[in-house]
Design an enzyme around this catalytic site. Structure first.
Site, PDB file in Angstrom:
ATOM      1  CE  LYS A  40      -3.884   2.037   2.624  1.00  0.00           C
ATOM      2  NZ  LYS A  40      -4.685   1.679   3.912  1.00  0.00           N
ATOM      3  CB  SER A  98      -8.053   3.485   3.346  1.00  0.00           C
ATOM      4  OG  SER A  98      -7.151   2.859   4.166  1.00  0.00           O
ATOM      5  CB  SER A 150      -8.229   0.802   5.840  1.00  0.00           C
ATOM      6  OG  SER A 150      -8.824   2.118   6.008  1.00  0.00           O
TER       7      SER A 150
END
Lengths: 486, 478
Positions: B78, B153, B177
């Site tokens: 990420k 997210s 997330s």
């Protein structure tokens, strides 16, 4: 200027916040060096710069130093320490917050005994001592339009020592600061240099009518770079605030800056535009727990403090307060003296040597005692040969001492012998000298005998001169008296 | 392509052992997939050169018999995890061009076991969002339905595994997330116990909630990566000192357990009917298998989201203060003094949602509102944590839907932040309490969109969590 009469109506109330930069090798929350004076931005790891993804890590040495100061100030040591963030924007603050302690400082309460100029002693209570990190330095160079920032100092460990508003005069403030500086230097946790900024002081100053029970609104004064200037700023504020109150105006809570050239203060910002620092517990650090074992190990390793040494010097060594005060002024002098006293029993002579010949040598060359060439053992020997009557003090200080300074490896006795300075205390060898002096001064001898006893000094001088200073004054006097009075 | 079958790390390792393929070939396969599926916008940057260099080095080690435990695994990370000498943006314009000088501990531990880092993955800016629409890199498409969001997210991390662009991926989970996008894309996604994985190198959103999680197709891959990544770290003083069990070797499950489900989650009016039905169906299966399943009340559910948003925004407002244009990243060109430099830099550099949360957080920490919001939320957090832990002392697991709905359409919640926040309704309990939680697939809705089910266990019970999750995957397929 306001009259003394009006001034006397008011009480000055001062609390001091002292920041002391700790002498750790690395920063409060990062391993960067804390060394002073290097090229800008050469001690800046990603942690110091607050790079994304970095986390702080507590420097346990800094915690230990804070504990030491707390113990020296009789504070209570907090076992469970959490840190807080103080949030504000400034270019020299890399993370946009300072990691400090808000609730639950490492040291709570305590006091610092201060000796005032009139010799009285007073205890200034402490509110707290807490740990935090320093900010970087903004620099405005003459040829630069932009402000430059040096982050080398960012993250250097500090303790903030916050007093209660117990200080009642600029003299008390000055002496309190002297005491704080002495303590941090004795503890070896801060170099105490106010000009270089390793010791910084802000003053909270207010006035109230004598006998009043409530303090007046306090004004915070910053930017005083010497103890003297702290005292000046307090004096100035005292008068300024009294004038304002007398004129019927109210004092506003504000931050003022001190101008050393004029000796006055000027408003920086009022409380209304003060930052809301939005303190909250620092979630990036686990609590620092001070175990009983750790605390004890710090206690055991505590060095002698100035007050303890003062007590030792006056009570054990029987020295006057004045001597003890001068000798404990600096840790290094005190430790040298303590060592010296372990080698000689004549403490007063040792003290006289320290305050006389030793200090004047150091002062003349602006040296520290660590750079003093003569070892305590040599100085003790010098005191010993005076006590034994081998040399007198003036010969020792004027003739042997300079040679010893240049040849510290030599023994004082050796020097005395080489220079032929050992006193004649043998009556047999002194008597001919005295006799010849008297024979050369027949007229004076007659005057003496007719009652002019004051001539004794003159005879003595002649004897000393003839013996090249080696005559033991006591023995010479005795022989003179015998020969003259018969 | 011979590699189509490589949907688990077991497959990859077998092929490597048999000499059928090489790490370089595997990396090339994924690079090819990434290119083919570029329109999904999962990857922000592909590390072609460093990935192939790593692959060659691992192939060399394999030939010398010295390869690490993750040889052949290809991982995407990420865009909030830092990797030395590689750019990282946290999907924010304020970090455009920023290159990290160090590597996150979690990533480094994977590299040390010979995993290949293939690139960084799109996400919501600083991890703030539930749809991966709040990003400077453009939205990410859900491979199950490209008109829908992948969740957030960690949306890019989810789609990267969903579309087979890497073997597993790393995400971060502050309030859901990892779990929510895992549910939206039909994957296994874990949020470990808070402090189980070092946060060194994770760009902070809310420090006392942030965790690094993993997306995978199966439980075993997930467990293996976790056992390597987790554990104490000198760089993170908040990381737990507890030893890490070998999760991937502890998946065998043959006991009868006690499972609680929270009435308020099942009865929630926001819950999509198929999700409710699938959840109840799974609970039934568990009963039939002889497990004890009990409905319990969770009266604090309505306080969970406000508590979460007060505390996370407070921490975020402080964590994001460092992005000020002074030291690195974006700086406005239109400033005329210090204050305007700050204001313009931050106004131009941050996206809307991030700014909203900074303002919220600044507000709840301000002197006049501190006690009413921040202090109170801290107290409620303690209550929620105590409630959850007490429940987990009585029951082995809490089971509930991961999300109230399946993947929604782009723009559906864009103008209604509160509706967007409701997406986290079921995931924040574990985040507020710090306990581990995993989302696994639990069928699909009538449109064929994946549904997730969430299992929560007590702190540091990752081994038990993985074993039960693996078991549930099995009985669901049976």
């Amino acid at each position: 200027m306001i009259s003394q009469e009006i001034k006397d109506k008011y009480t000055l109330v001062v609390g001091l916040e002292v920041h002391a930069q700790l002498l750790t090798k690395s920063k409060m929350y990062a391993s960067d060096s804390t060394e002073f004076g290097n090229l800008p931005n050469t001690q800046i790891s990603p942690i110091t710069l607050g790079h994304p993804g970095t986390l702080p890590k507590v420097n346990m040495k800094a915690v230990e130093f804070a504990i030491k100061m707390g113990l020296a100030c009789n504070s209570e040591i907090t076992k469970y320490n959490i840190f807080s963030r103080k949030n504000y924007f400034y270019p020299d603050l890399p993370k946009g917050y300072q990691i400090t302690q808000d609730k639950g400082p490492i040291c709570v309460g305590g006091f610092v005994p201060v000796v005032l100029s009139n010799g009285e002693e007073k205890s200034i209570r402490l509110n707290r001592i807490h740990m935090e990190e320093d900010a970087g330095k903004s620099m405005h160079l003459a040829e630069e339009v932009d402000t430059l920032v040096d982050f080398n100092r960012a993250g250097v460990p500090l303790i903030e020592i916050v007093s209660e508003p117990d200080i009642r005069s600029s003299d008390e403030a000055y002496n309190y600061l002297v005491e704080i500086k002495k303590l941090v230097k004795y503890l070896d946790i801060c170099d105490g240099n106010m000009e270089e900024g390793s010791l910084r002081c802000d003053a909270n100053i207010s006035v109230m009518l004598k006998g009043a029970t409530e303090y007046g609104k306090k004004v915070e004064v910053k930017n005083m770079n010497s103890f003297r200037n702290v005292a000046r700023a307090i004096e100035h504020e005292f008068e300024r605030q009294i004038q304002q109150v007398e004129a019927g105006e109210t004092i506003i809570s504000e931050t003022r800056t001190f101008d050393a050239t004029t000796g006055t203060t000027a408003s920086m910002r009022t409380k209304e535009d003060l930052n809301d620092y939005r303190y909250f517990p620092e979630p990036d650090l686990s609590p620092v727990i001070i175990s009983e074992e750790w605390l004890n190990s710090v206690k055991v390793a505590m060095p002698s403090l100035p007050r303890e040494l003062f007590r030792k010097f006056t009570q054990e060594f029987g020295l006057p307060d004045y001597d003890a005060g001068v000798l404990t002024d600096s840790k290094e002098i005190a430790l040298y003296f303590e060592e010296l006293c372990g080698l000689t029993g004549n403490y007063k002579a040792a003290s006289n040597w320290m305050m006389g010949p030793v200090k004047s040598y150091l002062n003349e060359l602006t040296l520290h005692i660590e750079q003093f060439p003569i070892k305590p053992v040599a100085l003790a020997t010098l005191i010993q040969i005076i006590d034994e009557g081998k040399v007198n003090f003036s010969v020792a200080s004027q003739k042997i001492y300079p040679v010893l300074l240049a040849n510290p490896e030599k023994s004082p006795l050796e020097i005395a012998q080489e220079l032929n300075l050992i006193q004649e205390s043998d009556e047999g060898s002194l008597k001919p000298i005295v006799e010849s002096v008297l024979a050369e001064n027949e007229a004076k001898v007659a005057e003496y005998k007719s009652g002019k006893k004051g001539l004794m000094g003159m005879f003595m001088g002649q004897v000393m001169k003839k013996s090249q200073g080696k005559a033991d004054p006591k023995v010479a006097t005795k022989i003179l008296m015998e020969l003259l009075d018969n | 392509m011979i590699l189509e079958k490589f949907l688990s790390f077991d497959d990859i390792q077998k092929s490597l052992e048999n000499g059928e393929t090489s790490v370089t070939a595997i990396v090339n396969y994924y690079l090819q997939n990434i290119q083919t599926k570029a329109h999904l916008n999962a990857f922000v940057e592909v590390y072609t050169d460093s990935a192939l260099a790593q692959a060659a080095a691992v192939d060399q080690k394999i030939s010398e018999g010295k390869a690490g435990r993750l040889a052949g695994m290809v991982i995407g990370i990420k865009d909030v995890l830092v990797y030395k000498d590689h750019e990282v943006n946290a999907s924010s314009n304020i970090l455009k061009g920023f290159v990290s000088q160090f590597t996150a501990t979690a990533v480094q531990r994977l590299i040390d076991e010979d995993a290949v880092i293939v690139g960084r993955l799109n996400c919501d800016e600083f991890g703030m969002g539930s749809s991966n629409e709040n990003t400077c890199h453009g939205k990410v498409l859900n491979a199950a339905d490209e008109t829908r969001v992948p969740g957030g997210s960690s949306g890019g991390s989810a789609v990267a595994v969903q579309a087979n662009l890497c073997t597993v991926s790393l995400g971060t989970d502050t309030g859901g997330s990892v779990r929510q996008p895992a549910a939206f894309t039909g994957l296994v996604g874990i949020k470990p116990t808070y402090s189980r994985v070092s946060r060194w190198g994770l760009i902070a959103y809310a420090s006392s909630f942030d965790t690094i999680g993993i997306f995978s197709r199966n439980v075993k891959d997930n467990a293996l990566v976790m056992e390597i990544m987790a554990g104490p770290d000198n760089f993170d003083s908040t990381s737990s000192k507890k030893p890490v069990p070998p999760y991937s070797e502890l998946l065998h499950f043959d006991k009868r357990v006690k499972v609680a489900y929270l009435r308020e989650t099942i009865e929630s009016p926001a819950l999509q009917p198929e999700i409710k039905a699938n959840t109840l169906a799974l609970l039934d299966k568990l009963r039939k298998e002889g497990h004890e399943v009990e409905e319990v009340e969770f009266p604090l559910l309505k306080y969970v989201l406000p508590t979460y948003y007060i505390l996370t925004t407070a921490e975020a407002s402080s964590n994001l203060s460092r992005f000020d244009g002074v030291k690195y990243g974006y700086r406005t060109s239109a400033a005329h003094n210090l204050e305007s430099m700050y204001k313009k830099t931050r106004s131009e550099g941050f996206g809307e949602e991030v700014k909203r949360r900074i303002m919220l957080g600044t507000f709840v920490l301000s002197a006049s509102y501190y006690d009413a919001y921040f202090t109170k939320a801290q107290k409620v957090r303690r209550l929620i944590k105590e409630f959850t832990e007490n429940l987990l002392n009585k029951f082995d697991y809490i089971v509930m839907p991961t999300t109230p709905s399946t993947a929604f359409k782009f723009g559906e919640h864009s103008n209604d932040p509160v509706a967007m926040y409701l997406e986290d309704l079921f995931t924040v309990q574990a985040s507020v309490s710090g306990v581990p939680a995993i989302s696994i697939p639990n069928g699909t809705d009538e449109k064929g969109l994946p549904i997730g089910i969430q299992i929560i266990a007590n702190s540091f019970k990752e081994a038990e969590l993985y074993a039960f999750a693996d078991y549930l995957m099995d009985i669901n397929q049976a």
